[in-house]
Design an enzyme around this catalytic site. Structure first.
Site, mmCIF file in Angstrom:
data_model
loop_
_atom_site.group_PDB
_atom_site.id
_atom_site.type_symbol
_atom_site.label_atom_id
_atom_site.label_comp_id
_atom_site.label_asym_id
_atom_site.label_seq_id
_atom_site.Cartn_x
_atom_site.Cartn_y
_atom_site.Cartn_z
ATOM 1 N N HIS A 91 27.853 4.293 -11.409
ATOM 2 C CA HIS A 91 28.540 2.994 -11.379
ATOM 3 C C HIS A 91 29.122 2.757 -12.769
ATOM 4 O O HIS A 91 29.982 3.512 -13.222
ATOM 5 C CB HIS A 91 27.534 1.935 -10.917
ATOM 6 C CG HIS A 91 28.096 0.593 -10.577
ATOM 7 N ND1 HIS A 91 29.430 0.356 -10.400
ATOM 8 C CD2 HIS A 91 27.484 -0.614 -10.376
ATOM 9 C CE1 HIS A 91 29.624 -0.927 -10.109
ATOM 10 N NE2 HIS A 91 28.449 -1.532 -10.094
ATOM 11 N N HIS A 134 35.748 7.549 -5.433
ATOM 12 C CA HIS A 134 35.374 6.145 -5.298
ATOM 13 C C HIS A 134 34.987 5.891 -3.851
ATOM 14 O O HIS A 134 35.576 6.454 -2.946
ATOM 15 C CB HIS A 134 36.564 5.239 -5.686
ATOM 16 C CG HIS A 134 36.137 3.847 -5.998
ATOM 17 N ND1 HIS A 134 35.954 2.899 -5.018
ATOM 18 C CD2 HIS A 134 35.830 3.251 -7.170
ATOM 19 C CE1 HIS A 134 35.554 1.788 -5.591
ATOM 20 N NE2 HIS A 134 35.469 1.960 -6.886
ATOM 21 N N ASP A 176 37.178 4.544 -14.594
ATOM 22 C CA ASP A 176 36.421 5.045 -15.741
ATOM 23 C C ASP A 176 37.005 6.297 -16.369
ATOM 24 O O ASP A 176 36.569 6.705 -17.437
ATOM 25 C CB ASP A 176 34.977 5.356 -15.301
ATOM 26 C CG ASP A 176 34.249 4.095 -14.909
ATOM 27 O OD1 ASP A 176 34.357 3.115 -15.660
ATOM 28 O OD2 ASP A 176 33.607 4.091 -13.852
HETATM 29 N N1 ACO Z 1 33.285 15.399 -8.305
HETATM 30 C C1 ACO Z 1 33.097 16.389 -7.401
HETATM 31 N N2 ACO Z 1 32.834 16.170 -6.091
HETATM 32 C C2 ACO Z 1 32.728 14.885 -5.696
HETATM 33 C C3 ACO Z 1 32.908 13.813 -6.574
HETATM 34 C C4 ACO Z 1 33.198 14.100 -7.929
HETATM 35 N N3 ACO Z 1 33.368 13.106 -8.826
HETATM 36 N N4 ACO Z 1 32.764 12.636 -5.907
HETATM 37 C C5 ACO Z 1 32.495 12.977 -4.639
HETATM 38 N N5 ACO Z 1 32.480 14.345 -4.505
HETATM 39 C C6 ACO Z 1 32.286 15.095 -3.263
HETATM 40 C C7 ACO Z 1 30.847 15.054 -2.800
HETATM 41 O O1 ACO Z 1 30.100 16.149 -3.291
HETATM 42 C C8 ACO Z 1 31.025 15.097 -1.289
HETATM 43 O O2 ACO Z 1 31.323 16.424 -0.928
HETATM 44 P P1 ACO Z 1 30.833 17.021 0.497
HETATM 45 O O3 ACO Z 1 31.582 16.236 1.529
HETATM 46 O O4 ACO Z 1 31.187 18.472 0.435
HETATM 47 O O5 ACO Z 1 29.344 16.782 0.550
HETATM 48 C C9 ACO Z 1 32.283 14.266 -1.044
HETATM 49 O O6 ACO Z 1 33.042 14.395 -2.260
HETATM 50 C C10 ACO Z 1 32.021 12.799 -0.760
HETATM 51 O O7 ACO Z 1 31.214 12.280 -1.804
HETATM 52 P P2 ACO Z 1 30.170 11.110 -1.634
HETATM 53 O O8 ACO Z 1 29.144 11.208 -2.725
HETATM 54 O O9 ACO Z 1 29.673 11.078 -0.225
HETATM 55 O O10 ACO Z 1 31.100 9.853 -1.851
HETATM 56 P P3 ACO Z 1 30.597 8.382 -2.158
HETATM 57 O O11 ACO Z 1 31.612 7.475 -1.614
HETATM 58 O O12 ACO Z 1 29.190 8.192 -1.733
HETATM 59 O O13 ACO Z 1 30.574 8.342 -3.762
HETATM 60 C C11 ACO Z 1 31.146 8.019 -5.995
HETATM 61 C C12 ACO Z 1 31.490 7.697 -4.555
HETATM 62 C C13 ACO Z 1 29.663 7.654 -6.292
HETATM 63 C C14 ACO Z 1 31.998 7.167 -6.921
HETATM 64 C C15 ACO Z 1 31.379 9.512 -6.257
HETATM 65 O O14 ACO Z 1 32.721 9.849 -6.010
HETATM 66 C C16 ACO Z 1 30.971 9.945 -7.646
HETATM 67 O O15 ACO Z 1 29.797 10.274 -7.870
HETATM 68 N N6 ACO Z 1 31.921 9.984 -8.632
HETATM 69 C C17 ACO Z 1 31.617 10.330 -9.994
HETATM 70 C C18 ACO Z 1 30.982 9.149 -10.696
HETATM 71 C C19 ACO Z 1 31.975 8.072 -11.001
HETATM 72 O O16 ACO Z 1 33.060 8.323 -11.515
HETATM 73 N N7 ACO Z 1 31.589 6.824 -10.720
HETATM 74 C C20 ACO Z 1 32.421 5.667 -11.007
HETATM 75 C C21 ACO Z 1 32.786 4.964 -9.766
HETATM 76 S S1 ACO Z 1 33.894 3.653 -10.107
HETATM 77 C C22 ACO Z 1 32.938 2.431 -10.684
HETATM 78 O O17 ACO Z 1 31.795 2.278 -10.439
HETATM 79 C C23 ACO Z 1 33.595 1.537 -11.553
#
Ligand code: ACO
Length: 429
Positions: free
Chosen positions: A267, A308, A364
């Site tokens: 987050h 996201h 971010d």
């Molecule tokens: N890098 C690589 N792979 C990713 C990323 C990433 N940043 N984000 C998601 N994926 C992949 C997952 O491994 C998953 O793959 P799969 O389908 O093969 O299992 C797929 O994309 C879906 O990911 P989820 O984790 O199910 O997506 P969710 O909606 O739950 O997560 C989140 C969203 C937490 C933001 C995620 O994209 C993430 O961890 N990003 C990196 C952290 C980040 O930048 N957070 C800031 C968010 S914005 C904010 O809070 C202001």
């Protein structure tokens, strides 16, 4: 023209039910009547992480994740970032309308005149080690504020609530700057009422001997970053604010809970994680290897600042920040990590893994580069997120308190543990 209802046939019993549909939702409690017999509790939905559950009705922030739209109270984020200030935007988010000139001046006066913190809060901060994470210090100091303003417990009193709103928005930058100066071993720099919200924050952070001259480009850039972070509807920290606030605890304690939620790397901690990731990658030529590692790790190694839960298109805030970075770098000099970030974005946006999963840069991805160029230490980045977000948390908290549909938050569970069994004394196990 069809009816605004949903017909459900329970194949376990053959019974049919007609449920009303309002605003594209059915009421989860309407499912409770669907039972296999008198002993059955009734049907529930299973929705870990609330990915498809609306927990409230809100009039504050609208997001269309597919189209990349973000509006506060109907106003597009692009217009607010271009023309508004953070304090005006905070007023809008909290009150629903842009202020008149008089309302604006009163609001700014009230925030400006609540920036001092009780001297004992300095003792709270002084109790931390020199290397304490500033987010932990902020969490503790904001929680501690509740003991300084016991009247804040009267959460049903609008006038009392208003005073805490002034205090929280005003004092967050002071606490953040004091936490930083504690780590640096610098004497605390007190608020200066002649400066703007961001100008004052910059001087409290960076003033050394003599008068600190606020750079107008950096002051404005910080203000725009604050506007972009002011609210984002029902995210993890806002849900924490609403959930904890629903027990009618005071707003300082609820805000401390929201800060704790924001602290996590998935987050508000992501901007810090992005910088650490860019540092670790080290140079542009190592980007392809890192992307490969991300793809092969099965989700364990993530491209921080990408993806996201709601935006499945470019995050509109990231677009604004990317444009603003150039103006800031003209003053501060170019951040050398920018080249690595641009290369990561270029490769990821054309790579099937990221395209298929709709992973785009989020707010971010570039904000940390700007903060770093402005000389903010990396571990202060989540704190820089918390300062403006307090406006959104408070607006959502007030909306929750005024909403007759809301009660103390209390989700259900699907129990899969043991059936009843008898205790076995220690010596018999
Ligand atoms: N890098 C690589 N792979 C990713 C990323 C990433 N940043 N984000 C998601 N994926 C992949 C997952 O491994 C998953 O793959 P799969 O389908 O093969 O299992 C797929 O994309 C879906 O990911 P989820 O984790 O199910 O997506 P969710 O909606 O739950 O997560 C989140 C969203 C937490 C933001 C995620 O994209 C993430 O961890 N990003 C990196 C952290 C980040 O930048 N957070 C800031 C968010 S914005 C904010 O809070 C202001």
């Amino acid at each position: 023209m069809g009816k605004d209802t949903l017909t459900i046939t329970d194949n376990r019993t053959g019974k049919t039910y007609e449920l009303p549909v309002e605003h594209g939702t059915i009421k989860a409690l309407d499912l409770r009547q669907i039972k296999t017999g008198p002993e059955d509790f009734g049907l529930m939905t299973y929705d870990p992480a609330y990915t498809n559950t609306a927990s409230c009705k809100s009039r504050i922030t609208f997001i269309d994740g597919d189209k990349g739209i973000l509006n506060y109270r109907g106003y597009p984020i692009e217009q607010l970032a271009e023309q508004s200030t953070h304090l005006e935007t905070a007023y809008l988010i909290l009150n629903g309308e842009l202020p008149s000139k008089q309302q604006h001046d009163e609001w700014v006066f009230n925030i400006t005149h609540h920036t001092m913190i009780h001297e004992n809060i300095k003792d709270v901060l002084d109790g931390f080690r020199y290397d304490a994470h500033p987010m932990g210090m902020m969490l503790a100091a904001v929680g501690a504020l509740s003991t300084f303003y016991p009247e804040a417990k009267q959460v049903r009193d609008k006038a009392v609530r208003r005073d805490q709103v002034f205090r929280l928005i005003a004092k967050m930058p002071t606490i953040a700057a004091f936490a930083y100066r504690h780590a640096m071993g610098l004497p605390y720099a007190y608020p200066d009422n002649d400066l703007s919200y961001c100008g004052n924050f910059l001087q409290m952070m960076f003033k050394t001997a003599g008068r600190y001259k606020v750079d107008p480009v950096l002051e404005r850039a910080l203000d725009v970053l604050f506007i972009l972070h002011a609210d984002h509807e029902q995210n993890c920290s806002t849900s924490a604010m609403r959930g904890v606030g629903s027990s009618e605890t005071d707003p300082y304690s609820a805000t401390a809970a929201a800060i704790a939620a924001l602290y996590g790397p998935l987050h508000g901690g992501a901007n810090e994680a992005v910088l650490r990731m860019l540092d670790e990658i080290g140079s542009k030529d190592k980007v392809p290897a890192f992307i490969k590692e991300c793809k092969e790790s099965g989700g364990d190694v993530r491209l921080m600042g990408f993806g996201h839960r709601v935006y499945k298109n470019y995050d509109p805030r990231a677009k604004i920040i990317k444009k603003m970075a150039d103006q800031v770098f003209e003053v501060t000099g170019r951040n050398p990590l920018l080249d690595i970030a641009l290369e990561l974005e270029r490769i990821a946006l054309s790579d099937e893994y990221f395209v298929k999963r709709k992973l785009y840069p989020n707010v971010d991805f570039y904000s940390g580069l700007i903060y770093q160029a402005m000389k903010f230490p990396v571990d202060l980045f989540p704190v820089l997120f918390a300062i403006p977000r307090v406006a959104g948390w408070l607006a959502q908290w007030e909306e929750m308190l005024e909403d007759k549909d809301q009660k103390i938050a209390r989700p259900r569970q699907v129990y899969l543990g043991h059936d009843r069994r008898d205790y076995v004394p220690l010596e018999s196990r």
